[in-house]
Scaffold this motif. Structure first.
Motif, mmCIF file in Angstrom:
data_model
loop_
_atom_site.group_PDB
_atom_site.id
_atom_site.type_symbol
_atom_site.label_atom_id
_atom_site.label_comp_id
_atom_site.label_asym_id
_atom_site.label_seq_id
_atom_site.Cartn_x
_atom_site.Cartn_y
_atom_site.Cartn_z
ATOM 1 N N ASP A 9 0.913 -1.169 -0.121
ATOM 2 C CA ASP A 9 0.090 0.115 -0.091
ATOM 3 C C ASP A 9 1.115 1.252 0.207
ATOM 4 O O ASP A 9 0.332 2.325 -0.674
ATOM 5 N N VAL A 12 5.462 3.087 -4.127
ATOM 6 C CA VAL A 12 5.198 3.891 -5.061
ATOM 7 C C VAL A 12 6.125 3.389 -6.189
ATOM 8 O O VAL A 12 7.485 3.204 -5.891
ATOM 9 N N GLU A 19 1.202 5.399 -8.378
ATOM 10 C CA GLU A 19 0.638 4.074 -7.784
ATOM 11 C C GLU A 19 1.211 2.896 -8.539
ATOM 12 O O GLU A 19 1.249 2.887 -9.732
ATOM 13 N N GLU A 21 0.160 -1.282 -9.040
ATOM 14 C CA GLU A 21 -0.643 -2.560 -8.812
ATOM 15 C C GLU A 21 0.000 -3.806 -8.779
ATOM 16 O O GLU A 21 0.861 -4.073 -9.527
ATOM 17 N N CYS A 31 3.504 -0.390 -12.920
ATOM 18 C CA CYS A 31 3.341 1.008 -13.104
ATOM 19 C C CYS A 31 2.736 1.261 -14.186
ATOM 20 O O CYS A 31 3.487 1.109 -15.313
#
Length: 61
Positions: A9, A12, A19, A21, A31
């Motif tokens: 969470d 980055v 963000e 995933e 990214c």
């Protein structure tokens, strides 16, 4: 053992600070802005720009 949800969470993209995933199977962090995937090896995200794999090459694997 799975990746720590709290860690995922806060991570980055090291290049654009966007963000990430988590991919299914927890094999990489994608990214979408940079179109790269940061691989996960032995449950450790490899968050180095030089180690990022272009998304199109990742999909071919």
């Amino acid at each position: 053992m799975a990746l720590n949800k709290e860690l995922v969470d806060i991570l980055v993209c090291p290049k654009c600070k966007g963000e990430l995933e988590l991919l299914s199977g927890e094999v990489g962090l994608s990214c979408s802005a940079c179109k790269v995937v940061y691989p996960v090896k032995d449950e450790i995200p490899i968050m180095l720009v030089d180690e990022a794999i272009p998304a199109d090459q990742w999909e071919k694997k």
